[in-house]
Design a protein around this motif. Structure first.
Motif, PDB file in Angstrom:
ATOM      1  N   TYR A 138      -1.607 -13.535   2.183  1.00 49.53           N
ATOM      2  CA  TYR A 138      -2.724 -12.616   1.944  1.00 49.53           C
ATOM      3  C   TYR A 138      -2.966 -12.504   0.439  1.00 49.53           C
ATOM      4  O   TYR A 138      -2.391 -11.635  -0.228  1.00 49.53           O
ATOM      5  N   PRO A 139      -3.793 -13.368  -0.124  1.00 51.69           N
ATOM      6  CA  PRO A 139      -4.031 -13.361  -1.580  1.00 51.69           C
ATOM      7  C   PRO A 139      -4.580 -12.030  -2.092  1.00 51.69           C
ATOM      8  O   PRO A 139      -4.428 -11.710  -3.274  1.00 51.69           O
ATOM      9  N   GLU A 140      -5.213 -11.251  -1.213  1.00 44.97           N
ATOM     10  CA  GLU A 140      -5.813  -9.990  -1.636  1.00 44.97           C
ATOM     11  C   GLU A 140      -4.822  -8.836  -1.712  1.00 44.97           C
ATOM     12  O   GLU A 140      -5.162  -7.729  -2.149  1.00 44.97           O
ATOM     13  N   ILE A 141      -3.583  -9.077  -1.308  1.00 42.95           N
ATOM     14  CA  ILE A 141      -2.598  -7.989  -1.284  1.00 42.95           C
ATOM     15  C   ILE A 141      -2.312  -7.513  -2.712  1.00 42.95           C
ATOM     16  O   ILE A 141      -2.294  -8.301  -3.661  1.00 42.95           O
ATOM     17  N   GLN A 142      -2.123  -6.218  -2.865  1.00 41.41           N
ATOM     18  CA  GLN A 142      -1.840  -5.617  -4.171  1.00 41.41           C
ATOM     19  C   GLN A 142      -0.408  -5.101  -4.208  1.00 41.41           C
ATOM     20  O   GLN A 142       0.127  -4.657  -3.193  1.00 41.41           O
ATOM     21  N   TYR A 143       0.189  -5.144  -5.392  1.00 38.48           N
ATOM     22  CA  TYR A 143       1.563  -4.667  -5.551  1.00 38.48           C
ATOM     23  C   TYR A 143       1.708  -3.915  -6.863  1.00 38.48           C
ATOM     24  O   TYR A 143       1.210  -4.365  -7.906  1.00 38.48           O
ATOM     25  N   ASP A 144       2.368  -2.772  -6.801  1.00 37.33           N
ATOM     26  CA  ASP A 144       2.631  -1.986  -8.003  1.00 37.33           C
ATOM     27  C   ASP A 144       4.131  -1.995  -8.262  1.00 37.33           C
ATOM     28  O   ASP A 144       4.895  -1.400  -7.493  1.00 37.33           O
ATOM     29  N   PRO A 145       4.583  -2.656  -9.328  1.00 35.03           N
ATOM     30  CA  PRO A 145       6.021  -2.742  -9.594  1.00 35.03           C
ATOM     31  C   PRO A 145       6.665  -1.422 -10.005  1.00 35.03           C
ATOM     32  O   PRO A 145       7.887  -1.308 -10.005  1.00 35.03           O
ATOM     33  N   ILE A 146       5.853  -0.423 -10.342  1.00 31.92           N
ATOM     34  CA  ILE A 146       6.418   0.882 -10.710  1.00 31.92           C
ATOM     35  C   ILE A 146       6.781   1.690  -9.467  1.00 31.92           C
ATOM     36  O   ILE A 146       7.902   2.191  -9.332  1.00 31.92           O
ATOM     37  N   SER A 147       5.848   1.808  -8.544  1.00 30.25           N
ATOM     38  CA  SER A 147       6.091   2.580  -7.318  1.00 30.25           C
ATOM     39  C   SER A 147       6.681   1.731  -6.204  1.00 30.25           C
ATOM     40  O   SER A 147       7.147   2.260  -5.198  1.00 30.25           O
ATOM     41  N   HIS A 148       6.627   0.401  -6.350  1.00 28.88           N
ATOM     42  CA  HIS A 148       7.085  -0.554  -5.327  1.00 28.88           C
ATOM     43  C   HIS A 148       6.261  -0.450  -4.047  1.00 28.88           C
ATOM     44  O   HIS A 148       6.768  -0.640  -2.940  1.00 28.88           O
ATOM     45  N   ILE A 149       4.983  -0.151  -4.221  1.00 25.87           N
ATOM     46  CA  ILE A 149       4.054  -0.088  -3.086  1.00 25.87           C
ATOM     47  C   ILE A 149       3.254  -1.382  -3.021  1.00 25.87           C
ATOM     48  O   ILE A 149       2.801  -1.894  -4.047  1.00 25.87           O
ATOM     49  N   LEU A 150       3.121  -1.903  -1.800  1.00 27.31           N
ATOM     50  CA  LEU A 150       2.193  -3.016  -1.589  1.00 27.31           C
ATOM     51  C   LEU A 150       1.173  -2.595  -0.547  1.00 27.31           C
ATOM     52  O   LEU A 150       1.469  -1.807   0.348  1.00 27.31           O
ATOM     53  N   LYS A 151      -0.038  -3.102  -0.683  1.00 26.85           N
ATOM     54  CA  LYS A 151      -1.101  -2.659   0.213  1.00 26.85           C
ATOM     55  C   LYS A 151      -2.249  -3.657   0.249  1.00 26.85           C
ATOM     56  O   LYS A 151      -2.481  -4.406  -0.705  1.00 26.85           O
ATOM     57  N   ILE A 152      -2.932  -3.655   1.376  1.00 25.55           N
ATOM     58  CA  ILE A 152      -4.233  -4.302   1.510  1.00 25.55           C
ATOM     59  C   ILE A 152      -5.184  -3.210   1.964  1.00 25.55           C
ATOM     60  O   ILE A 152      -4.974  -2.594   3.011  1.00 25.55           O
ATOM     61  N   GLU A 153      -6.196  -2.943   1.170  1.00 27.52           N
ATOM     62  CA  GLU A 153      -7.132  -1.870   1.500  1.00 27.52           C
ATOM     63  C   GLU A 153      -8.441  -2.445   2.032  1.00 27.52           C
ATOM     64  O   GLU A 153      -8.806  -3.584   1.740  1.00 27.52           O
ATOM     65  N   LYS A 154      -9.148  -1.634   2.774  1.00 28.14           N
ATOM     66  CA  LYS A 154     -10.458  -2.027   3.279  1.00 28.14           C
ATOM     67  C   LYS A 154     -11.416  -2.179   2.102  1.00 28.14           C
ATOM     68  O   LYS A 154     -11.356  -1.412   1.134  1.00 28.14           O
TER      69      LYS A 154
END
Length: 250
Positions: free
Chosen positions: A92-108
């Motif tokens: 999923y190339p559109e997936i986002q990741y934040d290395p500070i919070s360790h959250i990954l997400k794909i949003e609408k």
């Protein structure tokens, strides 16, 4: 899709009654052997299932992400590693990741602007990773968030400088390690619920957050509820529930 979205699509003629009926007849959970995905959680609670990524095998995580994304058009994971992100990014190339919070997400793609207001406050900069988990959870679930960082009791004037913004919020999240005094201070300054989040930040006697936890649950200030140590996700979730209630009242 949630219940309202299905009904709206029927109303607009975008799907047939038979298609809607098929949606509601689906089993309340998807049996995957190693996981049972709660596909009706959003219908019951207003929030879709979220993935706790830490400790999950790659062979389990990928199909879970795939199934939830197919069902909801979005997916949200907490405590994800850089390695898990890199692996999922290949799919999923559109997936986002934040290395500070360790959250990954794909949003609408048609993600709506946040509503209401939640103030997320930290005592120090070292508390930001947990605060970002709370803030980004609330934002993902549709809340507007104001970040007010590094306003701990060691320099209380920093907090007073942002007091108007904090008092305007429907809910306040207080994230603090060390002795955890920030939650008590905020509890005495606002007329909205305060969610206290103890963090594992601190020296030896802080006992990896137990000291802050004990301070927060023993607070003499009113209107404070405390979640577990480093549980930013839990705070963001509850704050969103409170924010939604505040919007309904208005």
């Amino acid at each position: 899709m949630d219940t309202r979205e299905v009904l709206e699509k029927v109303k607009q003629g975008e799907i047939s009654i038979e298609e809607a009926e098929h949606y509601f007849r689906k089993a309340p959970f998807d049996e995957m052997g190693y996981a049972k995905l709660d596909m009706h959680r959003q219908i019951r609670s207003g929030f879709p299932e979220v993935i706790f990524c830490s400790g999950k095998a790659d062979a389990h995580l990928v199909p879970i992400v795939k199934r939830l994304y197919e069902a909801n058009g979005e997916v949200f994971g907490t405590r994800a590693s850089e390695q898990q992100y890199e692996m999922l990014k290949e799919i999923y190339p559109e997936i986002q990741y934040d290395p500070i919070s360790h959250i990954l997400k794909i949003e609408k793609k048609e993600k709506k602007e946040g509503v209401g207001l939640i103030a997320v406050c930290t005592a120090g900069t070292a508390d930001i990773p947990v605060a970002e988990e709370a803030a980004q959870t609330a934002e993902y679930f549709g809340s507007k968030v104001e970040r007010i960082y590094d306003v701990g009791v060691a320099g209380i004037h920093r907090l007073f400088a942002r007091l108007d913004a904090i008092q305007d919020a429907n809910c306040v999240i207080a994230v603090a390690g060390m002795e955890g005094a920030l939650a008590s201070v905020l509890g005495g300054l606002v007329n909205k619920p305060v969610i206290a989040v103890p963090t594992s930040v601190g020296y030896g006697a802080s006992m990896n957050g137990i000291s802050a936890l004990l301070t927060m649950i023993n607070s003499c200030a009113n209107g404070i509820a405390t979640v577990n140590i480093d549980n930013g996700y839990g705070a963001g979730y509850i704050a969103t529930q409170i924010n939604r209630m505040g919007l309904k009242e208005k």
